[in-house]
Design an enzyme around this catalytic site. Sequence first.
Site, PDB file in Angstrom:
ATOM      1  N   ARG A   1      -2.293   7.727 -25.422  1.00 44.72           N
ATOM      2  CA  ARG A   1      -2.121   7.164 -24.081  1.00 44.72           C
ATOM      3  C   ARG A   1      -0.725   7.507 -23.546  1.00 44.72           C
ATOM      4  O   ARG A   1      -0.540   7.762 -22.373  1.00 44.72           O
ATOM      5  CB  ARG A   1      -2.343   5.635 -24.109  1.00 44.72           C
ATOM      6  CG  ARG A   1      -1.905   4.948 -22.808  1.00 44.72           C
ATOM      7  CD  ARG A   1      -2.518   3.572 -22.632  1.00 44.72           C
ATOM      8  NE  ARG A   1      -2.219   2.654 -23.723  1.00 44.72           N
ATOM      9  CZ  ARG A   1      -1.038   2.073 -23.932  1.00 44.72           C
ATOM     10  NH1 ARG A   1      -0.016   2.334 -23.149  1.00 44.72           N
ATOM     11  NH2 ARG A   1      -0.871   1.256 -24.947  1.00 44.72           N
TER      12      ARG A   1
ATOM     13  N   TYR B   1      -9.249  10.929   3.531  1.00 45.56           N
ATOM     14  CA  TYR B   1     -10.403  10.913   2.633  1.00 45.56           C
ATOM     15  C   TYR B   1     -10.863   9.460   2.480  1.00 45.56           C
ATOM     16  O   TYR B   1     -10.037   8.543   2.389  1.00 45.56           O
ATOM     17  CB  TYR B   1      -9.966  11.536   1.304  1.00 45.56           C
ATOM     18  CG  TYR B   1     -10.891  11.250   0.152  1.00 45.56           C
ATOM     19  CD1 TYR B   1     -12.254  11.559   0.226  1.00 45.56           C
ATOM     20  CD2 TYR B   1     -10.421  10.674  -1.026  1.00 45.56           C
ATOM     21  CE1 TYR B   1     -13.097  11.298  -0.828  1.00 45.56           C
ATOM     22  CE2 TYR B   1     -11.259  10.417  -2.089  1.00 45.56           C
ATOM     23  CZ  TYR B   1     -12.609  10.726  -1.989  1.00 45.56           C
ATOM     24  OH  TYR B   1     -13.440  10.459  -3.030  1.00 45.56           O
TER      25      TYR B   1
ATOM     26  N   ASP C   1      -0.614  14.291  -0.295  1.00 44.58           N
ATOM     27  CA  ASP C   1      -1.828  14.696  -1.007  1.00 44.58           C
ATOM     28  C   ASP C   1      -2.012  16.187  -0.712  1.00 44.58           C
ATOM     29  O   ASP C   1      -2.323  16.575   0.405  1.00 44.58           O
ATOM     30  CB  ASP C   1      -3.019  13.874  -0.482  1.00 44.58           C
ATOM     31  CG  ASP C   1      -4.332  14.306  -1.127  1.00 44.58           C
ATOM     32  OD1 ASP C   1      -4.362  15.355  -1.792  1.00 44.58           O
ATOM     33  OD2 ASP C   1      -5.335  13.582  -0.946  1.00 44.58           O
TER      34      ASP C   1
ATOM     35  N   LYS D   1     -10.364  19.518  -7.996  1.00 44.22           N
ATOM     36  CA  LYS D   1     -10.683  20.505  -6.957  1.00 44.22           C
ATOM     37  C   LYS D   1     -10.176  21.896  -7.374  1.00 44.22           C
ATOM     38  O   LYS D   1     -10.647  22.436  -8.339  1.00 44.22           O
ATOM     39  CB  LYS D   1     -10.064  20.057  -5.627  1.00 44.22           C
ATOM     40  CG  LYS D   1     -10.263  18.562  -5.287  1.00 44.22           C
ATOM     41  CD  LYS D   1     -11.697  18.243  -4.949  1.00 44.22           C
ATOM     42  CE  LYS D   1     -11.918  16.874  -4.322  1.00 44.22           C
ATOM     43  NZ  LYS D   1     -11.523  15.701  -5.086  1.00 44.22           N
TER      44      LYS D   1
END
Length: 920
Positions: free
Chosen positions: A92, A144, A229, A254
């Site tokens: 982690r 978005y 972004d 993406k």
Amino acid sequence: MTSSLSSLNASESSAPTSPAPSSIHGGPSSSSKVDRLRPQDRRSGPSGYRFSTTCATVDDPNHKDQYGASSTPIYMSATFKGLPGAEFDYSRSGNPTRSMLQHHLCQLQNCRYSFAVSSGMACLDVITRVLKPGERIIAGDDLYGGTNRLLTYLATHGGIQTDHVDTTDAEKVEQMLQTRATEHSLGQCGPIKMVLLETPTNPLLKICDLERCARAAKLYAPDAIVVVDNTMMSPYLMRPLELGVDVVYDSGTKYLSGHHDLMAGVIACDREDVGQQIAFTVNSIGNALTPMDSFLLLRGIKTLAVRMDRQQSTALLVASYLTSLGFKVNYPGLASHPGKEIHDAQASGPGAVLSFETGDKELSEGIVGATRLWGISVSFGCVNSLISMPCLMSHASIDPKVRAARRLPEDLIRLCVGIEDSRDLIEDLESALLKAGAIRRRRSSIPDGTLVSPSGIITSDQSISKLVDGMDKNKIETRGGDDEDGRLTKRPPLPASSLVVSAPGKVILFGEHAVVHGVTAIAASVALRCYAHVQPRDDDKVSITLPDLGIEHAWSIDSLPWGKVKTNDVATPAESLDEELHKAIETSVGNIVADDTARSHAASVAFLYLYMTLADRSSPNRGQSFVIRSALPIGAGLGSSAALSTCLASSLLYTHGHLPLPTADSSVAPASQTLINAYAFLSEKVMHGNPSGVDNSVATHGGALAFTRPNAARNALVKSEMASLKSSFGSVRFLLTDTKVPRDTKTLVAGVGARLKADPAGVGKTLDEIQHISDRAKDIFLSQQPAGSGEKGREAKLEGLSKLIVENHELLQTLGVSHESLEVVRRTTAERGLATKLTGAGGGGCAVTLLPDEMPKADVESLRAALEKNGFKCYETEVGGGGVAVLLDQSRNEESKEWFGKLPGSELASRLDGTAWSTA
Ligand SMILES: Nc1ncnc2c1ncn2[C@@H]1O[C@H](COP(=O)(O)OP(=O)(O)O)[C@@H](O)[C@H]1O
Ligand SMILES: C[C@@](O)(CCOP(=O)(O)O)CC(=O)O
């Protein structure tokens, strides 16, 4: 959990990526405007590679694999053994595979902190946790849906309010910042702590001026972090950290991954305070990326640049195609896009997402449902093309009233272009548009003889540029349109329909004529070039205008001898001329322009030969107009015909979709050069009968070459050999003298051929001697200067070249290709101790004189005057520049047609040479 992790102190967290900050900042400064315009050209990281090289080169010198694995291993381990203080203890907090990914991302984005988390939304979650209740965010209004949902959640559950403004209007951002700053100072609201930007926006592709907004944020809310972004652009096309932004995130799902086989988000940051805070959060909430996904993402990133180049160039075609049909298209690659100027200044490409409106929501649903190749799916950036309706899909979570208030059209269709063949994509889209009734064919206006397949779908072997060009006028009208002519006749500039290309002339230093018979020639490009401008014609004619000769020819396309054209695969060009086709063209050109001059006749026949070989007769876009200009003297031995042939071959190959147009950051690809050269050679064969191919090779590839053609009697070559000559002793000064005595290469070459036939032994010996000269010249060019020889070494080499020039000219005299005018040049220069030989075919034309380094300018001028007194024209030239070139600026292509045919050649050249070209 190990002890080092039980403490959640940010400074102790091992989540930040591994490289030391100093090693990341190896690249050039970020402040230069030029740097910013072309981020893919910038060198970054300690190795100093350019972007696409860095993408493919995953290497962290501090973390070498114990077995030297070429691919980063996947450390599928939750824990790592060892005493406290070891680099990895618990996945982690830190995992070697993820560390390698984060290191790689730092290299690509030139920053100190990079974090890979479980999704793009996880990025925003992590970043917004920097804020406390009462603090505020300013964000866009074309966001978005997921971003919008999280911001709403923060408002209802975290007391963090967001002001939505149109961030594509920097003034509105400035006003909002100012208003909130004033209100905050009056205790009326909390402080602005974050400005969240996105550009181009999704799905309307509006542009936000990042630098200006970041500057305003620093002014009015100095404690706010500016977040971008960057998913639409990826770090390949835009690096917002270099524009004054504090934190950048990408949905790695993406473009970074590119294959829609993983979910990921990546955060980049260069500020230590923010970097440490984010590290703390990622470690605390435990949303860091898994080792498997880290591996996959690392693999995807290696091909980011190549994927994006391909996706982007197809997106431009799709956008142009839809625009040509009359749809309102949102795409920053289109000249008509209102934010294009700002976008071009901050990013280096328009990306591969676009959207368009149909005017009717149901119609849009019909189109989306009728596509086959375009997958109906949310998300973007995948190698497969996707189609969606944002209002029903990615943005469905936004209240319809809010959508309406933000002017998000319900009928909007978003296209995310993948790497498939652009022709298949446009055919599929066209088929869907037809099926849904968004467009229909205007059969009545299909020109006679145009073949349309029974299905009504354009067949796939037609090139995309033709397909795109012809849509509006010839076949299709938008829905609801009647058959009113001209309804769609105003076409936007189309990427491949109007084009400017250029190619250089050449100077043969050694071996002309002999090269036709298998001897090596030494040749180099010159700075003077030929230019071709191509645009569509809508009268079903094809034309060539030769302003330098004062000639214009237009042919009705149906009048050409198409019956003689054999079906050929353009990718495998014939090596010899199709004599039947050649003869048929000669006849029809002769018939059509009886009073043609020999010069324009030769150029016209060569042009039609290539046109008929490379254009598709059945295409509705077969009408084209070509204008050719030359800054080179024509027929003077400087390869004007080869430069013309290279321009014709390249413009036809590009405008008929046989070659992909080079992108802004790429040069003309080697494979494209090979194809262009092969067709240019055919054109040269039409003009000169038996050329060696050296001229077109130099015009195409540029530089300096040792060129040898196969010849059974002289060498064992099966194809022409081209050895690039990079002189080890810098540039050499040459004076070219055009005697202005006209001559014809074809006749001169044929004359030498006849001598060889008549006296094989005697002329063969001359050819051997010329081969020896070329060999020696090649050695001089390539040999390293002996250490410590300095000026002396160079002097000796130039002296060697001078001797060879004299010898080569004498041998050319014996071949009967000199001329009294050339002898005048030779004598005039010899009187000054200079070596001169004819260059090219001789019989007049040009001579080349080697100028010593130390020759004063005044002496060159006096020599020039002495030569020009005879009516000659002199050029002092550099040799060895670039080969075939494509003008990249579409608006320049369009605009140049106004003056292309009118300006004097040299002025035209200086106007065009200062613009952006992609060159071989
Ligand atoms: N700008 C131009 N306009 C028209 N024709 C041209 C142009 N440039 C070259 N040509 C063609 O090329 C021929 C010149 O070729 P050539 O005799 O080999 O001389 P060069 O050494 O200049 O190539 C011309 O006769 C003409 O047919
Ligand atoms: C004479 C020759 O060697 C060069 C022709 O040069 P130009 O056409 O004169 O530029 C012929 C050839 O190589 O094809």
